[in-house]
Design a protein around this motif. Structure first.
Motif, PDB file in Angstrom:
ATOM      1  N   LYS A 289       3.294   9.845   1.329  1.00 25.95           N
ATOM      2  CA  LYS A 289       2.247   9.052   0.797  1.00 25.95           C
ATOM      3  C   LYS A 289       1.351  10.087   0.426  1.00 25.95           C
ATOM      4  O   LYS A 289       0.950  11.093   1.091  1.00 25.95           O
ATOM      5  CB  LYS A 289       1.695   8.141   1.839  1.00 25.95           C
ATOM      6  CG  LYS A 289       2.820   7.615   2.757  1.00 25.95           C
ATOM      7  CD  LYS A 289       3.002   6.300   2.366  1.00 25.95           C
ATOM      8  CE  LYS A 289       4.064   5.432   3.290  1.00 25.95           C
ATOM      9  NZ  LYS A 289       5.422   6.330   3.290  1.00 25.95           N
ATOM     10  N   ALA A 290       0.751   9.868  -0.836  1.00 21.95           N
ATOM     11  CA  ALA A 290      -0.475  10.478  -1.185  1.00 21.95           C
ATOM     12  C   ALA A 290      -1.690  10.349  -0.436  1.00 21.95           C
ATOM     13  O   ALA A 290      -2.042   9.176  -0.282  1.00 21.95           O
ATOM     14  CB  ALA A 290      -0.630  10.373  -2.792  1.00 21.95           C
TER      15      ALA A 290
ATOM     16  N   VAL B 292      -5.627   9.983  -0.773  1.00 21.41           N
ATOM     17  CA  VAL B 292      -6.542   9.945  -2.051  1.00 21.41           C
ATOM     18  C   VAL B 292      -8.106   9.663  -1.652  1.00 21.41           C
ATOM     19  O   VAL B 292      -8.098   8.776  -0.568  1.00 21.41           O
ATOM     20  CB  VAL B 292      -5.894   8.449  -2.796  1.00 21.41           C
ATOM     21  CG1 VAL B 292      -6.734   8.199  -3.980  1.00 21.41           C
ATOM     22  CG2 VAL B 292      -4.441   8.977  -3.273  1.00 21.41           C
TER      23      VAL B 292
ATOM     24  N   GLN C  92       0.978  -1.296  -0.122  1.00 19.23           N
ATOM     25  CA  GLN C  92       0.021  -0.055   0.136  1.00 19.23           C
ATOM     26  C   GLN C  92       0.985   1.185   0.122  1.00 19.23           C
ATOM     27  O   GLN C  92       1.713   1.237   0.803  1.00 19.23           O
ATOM     28  CB  GLN C  92      -0.783  -0.120   1.228  1.00 19.23           C
ATOM     29  CG  GLN C  92      -1.782   1.109   1.416  1.00 19.23           C
ATOM     30  CD  GLN C  92      -2.696   1.190   2.698  1.00 19.23           C
ATOM     31  OE1 GLN C  92      -2.884   0.105   3.439  1.00 19.23           O
ATOM     32  NE2 GLN C  92      -3.515   2.287   2.605  1.00 19.23           N
ATOM     33  N   ASP C  93       0.549   2.259  -1.014  1.00 29.35           N
ATOM     34  CA  ASP C  93       1.606   3.358  -1.096  1.00 29.35           C
ATOM     35  C   ASP C  93       0.495   4.561  -0.767  1.00 29.35           C
ATOM     36  O   ASP C  93       1.142   5.832  -1.139  1.00 29.35           O
ATOM     37  CB  ASP C  93       2.247   3.238  -2.066  1.00 29.35           C
ATOM     38  CG  ASP C  93       1.510   3.244  -3.355  1.00 29.35           C
ATOM     39  OD1 ASP C  93       0.195   3.161  -3.297  1.00 29.35           O
ATOM     40  OD2 ASP C  93       2.032   3.544  -4.498  1.00 29.35           O
ATOM     41  N   LYS C  94      -0.744   4.545  -0.635  1.00 28.74           N
ATOM     42  CA  LYS C  94      -1.561   5.772  -0.229  1.00 28.74           C
ATOM     43  C   LYS C  94      -2.398   5.717   0.706  1.00 28.74           C
ATOM     44  O   LYS C  94      -2.280   4.486   1.358  1.00 28.74           O
ATOM     45  CB  LYS C  94      -2.457   5.790  -1.664  1.00 28.74           C
ATOM     46  CG  LYS C  94      -1.807   5.939  -2.809  1.00 28.74           C
ATOM     47  CD  LYS C  94      -3.037   6.047  -3.971  1.00 28.74           C
ATOM     48  CE  LYS C  94      -2.381   6.267  -5.405  1.00 28.74           C
ATOM     49  NZ  LYS C  94      -1.850   4.787  -5.772  1.00 28.74           N
TER      50      LYS C  94
ATOM     51  N   TYR D 264      -5.819   6.487   2.183  1.00 29.81           N
ATOM     52  CA  TYR D 264      -7.211   6.425   1.803  1.00 29.81           C
ATOM     53  C   TYR D 264      -8.093   6.978   2.632  1.00 29.81           C
ATOM     54  O   TYR D 264      -7.871   6.852   3.862  1.00 29.81           O
ATOM     55  CB  TYR D 264      -7.710   4.993   1.505  1.00 29.81           C
ATOM     56  CG  TYR D 264      -6.905   4.369   0.262  1.00 29.81           C
ATOM     57  CD1 TYR D 264      -7.242   4.841  -1.090  1.00 29.81           C
ATOM     58  CD2 TYR D 264      -5.928   3.456   0.508  1.00 29.81           C
ATOM     59  CE1 TYR D 264      -6.425   4.153  -2.036  1.00 29.81           C
ATOM     60  CE2 TYR D 264      -5.291   2.749  -0.444  1.00 29.81           C
ATOM     61  CZ  TYR D 264      -5.326   3.203  -1.855  1.00 29.81           C
ATOM     62  OH  TYR D 264      -4.880   2.675  -2.793  1.00 29.81           O
TER      63      TYR D 264
ATOM     64  N   THR E  97      -2.232  17.303   0.495  1.00 32.36           N
ATOM     65  CA  THR E  97      -2.172  16.244  -0.194  1.00 32.36           C
ATOM     66  C   THR E  97      -1.259  14.910  -0.400  1.00 32.36           C
ATOM     67  O   THR E  97      -1.502  13.926  -0.951  1.00 32.36           O
ATOM     68  CB  THR E  97      -1.963  16.765  -1.728  1.00 32.36           C
ATOM     69  OG1 THR E  97      -0.826  17.717  -1.689  1.00 32.36           O
ATOM     70  CG2 THR E  97      -3.154  17.552  -2.458  1.00 32.36           C
ATOM     71  N   GLU E  98      -0.331  15.116   0.824  1.00 26.30           N
ATOM     72  CA  GLU E  98       0.519  14.260   1.197  1.00 26.30           C
ATOM     73  C   GLU E  98       0.947  14.058   2.432  1.00 26.30           C
ATOM     74  O   GLU E  98       0.806  15.347   3.231  1.00 26.30           O
ATOM     75  CB  GLU E  98       1.558  13.895   0.262  1.00 26.30           C
ATOM     76  CG  GLU E  98       2.617  15.156   0.053  1.00 26.30           C
ATOM     77  CD  GLU E  98       4.060  14.500  -0.320  1.00 26.30           C
ATOM     78  OE1 GLU E  98       4.003  14.030  -1.620  1.00 26.30           O
ATOM     79  OE2 GLU E  98       5.009  14.592   0.261  1.00 26.30           O
TER      80      GLU E  98
END
Ligand SMILES: Nc1ncnc2c1ncn2[C@@H]1O[C@H](COP(=O)(O)OP(=O)(O)OP(=O)(O)O)[C@@H](O)[C@H]1O
Length: 632
Positions: A482-483, A485, A431-433, A435, A477-478
């Motif tokens: 990590k963004a 989203v 997982q790189d975001k 949520y 936004t990050e």
């Protein structure tokens, strides 16, 4: 001399008095703290006005407060030689409650004495607390600079009316005589009064004096006359060394500056040297004032210059997102003539403000790491205000981001206690975001169909349902590389969270369903921008998705409800191929029935995410006819 006039209190004052007498009775000695606090504020105001007009001191420049009592007459007197009040000021300040939000405050009262005592503290009763112990209060005052015959006497039994008359008053300032209630005789005691003053008012920066109690005469010597002597330390608390200030003194000083009855949660006290030299003593309150959301409300930081009070509600000293902070900033460098206008564009003030913001964030970080319970209390009271900082304070955005707390699918509770760092630490392999979902309410967020695939895969999603959250996600936004989203925007890309086999299977389904997708697209050209096969849903038949860089549908609704003209952006409709309703739709031969069913799916998806139907009656008609068909 003008005649004595009898006037009525504002309706709210009468109500407030009654309530206060009952609910604060168990803590009645605080009346003295409130009156001394007002007298000290009056001294501050005089000192400030005298910078421009020293004649206001009238040969009496030693500012002080005197407390005396007369056991026979059963009176207790609090006198100050501060700014005093004119007739108009007495009527404006003492006969009314000039506070916005007062109505709302009364509406929030419950009738339960304990809860209301709490609320009353939040409101700040100040002068009126005199009526807890007195059944009649006589206030005599003269404003500095006015002649002796411009004195004013105000008197009230606290029962709906007060009288006001002109009197002569030689000395400027205010004298308040409390005619004590029958059962308050214990206050007519030197030792008792001194102990109350030491407990609650030691931090007051000017002397609070009482008459000395001379020892009994020795033989033939006459007893020495009683003289006034200070009961308190009479130096500005913030200017004393930290090691000499007890926690109790810090707390009492907070109650004085903040007009709060509760203890503060935490504070920071420092002398800063460097480009600007100043001392700050800033507090985090433990609960929100009743008018936190009132844009007009006063700010809580007072500005002093070399111990001289300059102004309160100095909004330039704290950014809006820290408007709950209370306390004092005392500058060694600013000019005594500094005005609001000068503060406006001052680089010096910017430097002080930047330094103080860092201190406050430091206190919050400390609470967050070491005192979880207190931080939870803070977050509940002020979290929504702090969140504004994400868009407001670019320089400290990262620090503020670490202080944020959210509800999340990890515990499915509406308690906001998950930090972004907690989230990152729990991220799944691949997982790189980060949520999140935004919605109108916690329930809408928690039950959103957009979460289905995340729940299935055990991926945590932050559940955001405060109005300010759209602002937060718009600016943040990050985090930690990590963004952030939204699960309700753009094409879902789970990246490494999906394996190759899953991706391949999805592609195949998409191809097979292409004809259905096109057919639905045609049937709903008015409603949607695009139709596609979903990867998000496991249980629901359909959901709506906003475009990646567009406004979320939730934000669009918020802005519309705030009266903004927003061009409606058509959403994307995603269909769940595994759902029986979608299968039934695919098998439908009649174009009319196909159109009706497609429309019902669209309307349902809109409802599920908290939207409003353009034409609810037609929706009901369609659903009813489908139900009848099923029953047939
Ligand atoms: N001793 C005094 N000398 C001059 N003005 C006074 C004095 N006491 C009260 N006042 C005036 O009356 C106002 C109302 O006082 P009060 O104590 O009721 O409320 P407050 O101090 O403004 O706020 P809070 O209700 O939060 O304590 C003060 O703001 C001040 O203008």
């Amino acid at each position: 001399m003008s005649e004595k006039q009898t006037l009525g209190f504002q309706a709210e004052v009468k109500q407030l008095l009654q309530l206060m007498i009952h609910s604060l009775y168990s803590n009645k000695e605080i009346f003295l703290r409130e009156l001394v606090s007002n007298a000290s504020d009056a001294a501050d105001k005089l000192r400030f006005e005298a910078i421009a007009n020293p004649a206001l001191y009238e040969d009496d420049a030693e500012l002080k407060i005197r407390i005396t009592f007369d056991a026979d007459a059963r009176t207790l007197t609090i006198a100050d030689n501060g700014i005093g009040m004119s007739r108009d000021e007495v009527i404006e300040h003492i006969g009314t409650i000039a506070k916005s939000g007062t109505r709302a405050f009364f509406d929030s009262l419950t009738g339960d004495a304990r809860k209301d005592a709490n609320l009353i503290g939040q409101f700040g009763v100040g002068f009126y607390s005199a009526f807890i112990v007195a059944d009649r209060v006589t206030l005599t005052t003269r404003r500095a600079g006015l002649p002796a015959d411009a004195g004013v006497r105000w008197e009230s039994a606290g029962e709906g009316e007060y009288s006001i008359e002109a009197v002569d008053k030689a000395g400027r300032g205010t004298e308040i005589v409390l005619h004590l209630r029958e059962d308050e005789g214990e206050l007519l005691n030197d030792w008792r009064l001194r102990s109350i003053l030491r407990k609650y008012s030691d931090h007051i920066a000017i002397p609070i004096e009482m008459l000395s109690t001379p020892e009994a005469a020795d033989g033939d010597e006459p007893a020495p006359a009683a003289v006034f002597e200070p009961v308190n330390q009479a130096s500005a608390l913030w200017a004393r060394p930290k090691s000499e200030i007890s926690d109790e003194q810090y707390r009492e000083f907070y109650k004085h500056v903040a007009h709060d009855f509760e203890d503060p949660l935490a504070w920071t006290h420092a002398r800063v040297e460097g480009r600007q030299e100043y001392t700050e003593l800033l507090y985090i309150p433990s609960r929100a004032p009743f008018d936190l959301w009132d844009r007009e409300r006063k700010h809580g930081v007072k500005l002093y210059v070399r111990r001289v009070f300059i102004m309160d509600d100095a909004d330039k000293l704290m950014p809006l997102y820290l408007r709950f902070v209370k306390g004092v900033i005392d500058s060694a460098d600013l000019s005594l003539n500094v005005s609001r206008e000068i503060l406006q564009g001052s680089k010096d003030i910017d430097a002080i403000r930047a330094g103080c913001v860092k201190k406050v964030l430091g206190v919050l970080e400390d609470l967050a790491s070491n005192e979880a319970d207190k931080y939870a209390t803070f977050w509940q009271a002020f979290g929504n205000v702090l969140k504004e900082g994400i868009g407001e304070d670019f320089a400290n955005k990262d620090r503020i981001a670490r202080l944020l707390r959210f509800a999340s699918t990890s515990n499915d509770s509406n308690v906001q206690n998950v930090s972004l760092a907690d989230y990152v630490a729990r991220m799944k392999d691949g997982q790189d975001k980060i949520y999140y979902i935004t919605a109108d309410s916690f329930a809408a967020a928690k039950n959103s169909p957009h979460l289905e695939v995340f729940r299935k895969k055990g991926v945590e999603v932050l559940l955001l349902s405060d109005r300010v959250d759209e602002w937060v996600t718009g600016h943040l936004t990050e985090f930690d590389g990590k963004a952030l989203v939204s699960v309700a925007k753009g094409e879902l890309d789970l990246g490494q969270l999906e394996d190759e086999a899953e991706k391949e299977a999805q592609k195949q389904v998409e191809e097979t369903l292409q004809p259905l997708i096109e057919r639905v697209g045609k049937a709903l050209t008015e409603q949607v921008r695009e139709v596609r096969v979903t990867h998000r849903l496991t249980e629901s038949p359909a959901c709506l998705v906003a475009s990646e860089h567009g406004m979320s549908t939730h934000l669009e609704r918020l802005l519309k409800s705030a009266g903004q003209e927003i061009e409606h952006q058509k959403p994307v409709l995603e269909l769940n191929p595994a759902h029986p309703l979608v299968k039934k739709l695919d098998a439908e031969q009649s174009d009319t029935r196909f159109g009706e069913l497609a429309r019902v799916l669209f309307d349902q998806a809109l409802l599920a995410e908290g939207g409003q139907l353009d034409d609810p009656a037609s929706f009901v008609r369609r659903v009813n006819s489908l139900m009848l068909e099923m029953a047939a």
